[in-house]
Design a protein around this motif. Structure first.
Motif, PDB file in Angstrom:
ATOM      1  N   UNK A 108       0.839  -1.204   0.000  1.00  0.00           N
ATOM      2  CA  UNK A 108       0.000   0.000   0.000  1.00  0.00           C
ATOM      3  C   UNK A 108       0.876   1.257   0.000  1.00  0.00           C
ATOM      4  N   UNK A 109       1.941   1.224   0.789  1.00  0.00           N
ATOM      5  CA  UNK A 109       2.880   2.365   0.836  1.00  0.00           C
ATOM      6  C   UNK A 109       3.537   2.601  -0.520  1.00  0.00           C
ATOM      7  N   UNK A 114       2.358   6.510  -6.333  1.00  0.00           N
ATOM      8  CA  UNK A 114       1.972   6.397  -7.745  1.00  0.00           C
ATOM      9  C   UNK A 114       0.613   7.035  -7.983  1.00  0.00           C
ATOM     10  N   UNK A 115      -0.318   6.677  -7.110  1.00  0.00           N
ATOM     11  CA  UNK A 115      -1.682   7.171  -7.267  1.00  0.00           C
ATOM     12  C   UNK A 115      -1.717   8.678  -7.011  1.00  0.00           C
ATOM     13  N   UNK A 116      -0.951   9.157  -6.035  1.00  0.00           N
ATOM     14  CA  UNK A 116      -0.925  10.593  -5.729  1.00  0.00           C
ATOM     15  C   UNK A 116      -0.337  11.362  -6.911  1.00  0.00           C
ATOM     16  N   UNK A 117       0.778  10.870  -7.423  1.00  0.00           N
ATOM     17  CA  UNK A 117       1.399  11.518  -8.584  1.00  0.00           C
ATOM     18  C   UNK A 117       0.419  11.543  -9.748  1.00  0.00           C
ATOM     19  N   UNK A 118      -0.233  10.422  -9.982  1.00  0.00           N
ATOM     20  CA  UNK A 118      -1.178  10.322 -11.098  1.00  0.00           C
ATOM     21  C   UNK A 118      -2.324  11.309 -10.932  1.00  0.00           C
ATOM     22  N   UNK A 129      -3.453   6.622 -16.368  1.00  0.00           N
ATOM     23  CA  UNK A 129      -4.059   5.280 -16.235  1.00  0.00           C
ATOM     24  C   UNK A 129      -2.991   4.240 -15.918  1.00  0.00           C
ATOM     25  N   UNK A 130      -1.844   4.370 -16.610  1.00  0.00           N
ATOM     26  CA  UNK A 130      -0.760   3.414 -16.399  1.00  0.00           C
ATOM     27  C   UNK A 130      -0.304   3.436 -14.938  1.00  0.00           C
ATOM     28  N   UNK A 131      -0.075   4.657 -14.425  1.00  0.00           N
ATOM     29  CA  UNK A 131       0.401   4.792 -13.035  1.00  0.00           C
ATOM     30  C   UNK A 131      -0.607   4.189 -12.047  1.00  0.00           C
ATOM     31  N   UNK A 132      -1.875   4.533 -12.256  1.00  0.00           N
ATOM     32  CA  UNK A 132      -2.904   4.008 -11.344  1.00  0.00           C
ATOM     33  C   UNK A 132      -2.979   2.483 -11.481  1.00  0.00           C
ATOM     34  N   UNK A 133      -2.855   2.010 -12.740  1.00  0.00           N
ATOM     35  CA  UNK A 133      -2.876   0.557 -12.982  1.00  0.00           C
ATOM     36  C   UNK A 133      -1.746  -0.141 -12.244  1.00  0.00           C
ATOM     37  N   UNK A 134      -0.544   0.399 -12.369  1.00  0.00           N
ATOM     38  CA  UNK A 134       0.610  -0.206 -11.676  1.00  0.00           C
ATOM     39  C   UNK A 134       0.361  -0.207 -10.164  1.00  0.00           C
ATOM     40  N   UNK A 135      -0.145   0.914  -9.670  1.00  0.00           N
ATOM     41  CA  UNK A 135      -0.456   1.017  -8.233  1.00  0.00           C
ATOM     42  C   UNK A 135      -1.420  -0.077  -7.798  1.00  0.00           C
ATOM     43  N   UNK A 136      -2.462  -0.286  -8.610  1.00  0.00           N
ATOM     44  CA  UNK A 136      -3.468  -1.315  -8.283  1.00  0.00           C
ATOM     45  C   UNK A 136      -2.842  -2.710  -8.276  1.00  0.00           C
ATOM     46  N   UNK A 137      -2.018  -2.986  -9.307  1.00  0.00           N
ATOM     47  CA  UNK A 137      -1.386  -4.302  -9.407  1.00  0.00           C
ATOM     48  C   UNK A 137      -0.516  -4.555  -8.169  1.00  0.00           C
ATOM     49  N   UNK A 138       0.249  -3.516  -7.773  1.00  0.00           N
ATOM     50  CA  UNK A 138       1.118  -3.669  -6.593  1.00  0.00           C
ATOM     51  C   UNK A 138       0.283  -3.991  -5.347  1.00  0.00           C
ATOM     52  N   UNK A 139      -0.821  -3.255  -5.181  1.00  0.00           N
ATOM     53  CA  UNK A 139      -1.665  -3.484  -3.999  1.00  0.00           C
ATOM     54  C   UNK A 139      -2.263  -4.895  -4.033  1.00  0.00           C
ATOM     55  N   UNK A 140      -2.793  -5.292  -5.194  1.00  0.00           N
ATOM     56  CA  UNK A 140      -3.425  -6.606  -5.293  1.00  0.00           C
ATOM     57  C   UNK A 140      -2.392  -7.714  -5.035  1.00  0.00           C
ATOM     58  N   UNK A 141      -1.218  -7.575  -5.662  1.00  0.00           N
ATOM     59  CA  UNK A 141      -0.158  -8.565  -5.449  1.00  0.00           C
ATOM     60  C   UNK A 141       0.219  -8.643  -3.969  1.00  0.00           C
TER      61      UNK A 141
END
Ligand SMILES: [Zn+2]
Length: 201
Positions: A108-109, A114-118, A129-141
């Motif tokens: 989450x950290x 990523x999400x803030x920057x986006x 979208x890419x940044x938010x997507x990467x952020x989501x993938x990291x959280x889910x993983x």
């Protein structure tokens, strides 16, 4: 020390191991007359032979001296062993649970910036979208890894029948939960209850 008793004990344990006096003597590098003498109560094994003799007969020095199987000693040793295993298992489980919480927090950290920057900076939509997507993938993983670790740590205890079990991954993920309990179906009694996460199986 009772030489006769110890002698009979040595004979009994030797026969239990299906050894002849000669075979036992050879293992110890002594003559079979010496073994015969011990068994007749005519002498006690010398100190340097105590450990090798006990090893060959699978007995403790304590038992050799007592001239009989010491059940209580066995029991105590066994009990200590069991306790050590339990402690180890609990420690492993605790480590996994702590690691699991760490992984989730780190994911989450890592995703947050990523999400803030986006959200805060001017940029192309695809990049946002890419940044938010990467952020989501990291959280889910992170959460998946955390779940795998947490489910694997210790077990869950049914409040009805006290059966301890490790739930299927699917049931584990879908189960509503608090920090220490998770709603699961007990494989033994079938009750669907909030089961406590315990450190040992
Ligand atoms: Zn149950």
């Amino acid at each position: 020390m009772d030489q006769n008793k110890t002698g009979k004990f040595i004979a009994g344990e030797r026969k239990r191991k299906a050894l002849t006096q000669k075979q036992l003597a050879e293992m110890l590098g002594i003559s079979d007359k010496t073994v015969s003498k011990w068994e007749r109560g005519g002498g006690f094994p010398e100190v340097s032979l105590l450990l090798p003799l006990c090893r060959e007969l699978d007995i403790t020095v304590n038992e050799l001296l007592a001239g009989e199987r010491v059940a209580e000693e066995d029991y105590k040793k066994k009990a200590e062993e069991n306790m050590m295993n339990l402690v180890k298992e609990a420690q492993e489980s605790r480590k996994k649970i702590i690691l699991s919480a760490l992984v989730a927090a780190l994911a989450i950290l890592a995703a947050l910036p990523l999400v803030i920057v986006a959200g805060a900076l001017e940029m192309e939509t695809w990049l946002r979208c890419l940044l938010i997507g990467i952020g989501l993938v990291v959280v889910v993983l992170g959460i998946i890894i955390a779940c795998v670790l947490d489910r694997d740590a210790g077990a869950f205890e049914c409040p009805e029948c006290h059966e301890r079990f490790v739930p299927e991954m699917g049931a584990y993920i879908m189960g509503p939960h608090t920090i220490t309990k998770r709603k699961l179906r007990c494989p033994k009694c079938g009750a669907v209850k909030y089961c406590r996460h315990v450190l040992t199986k």
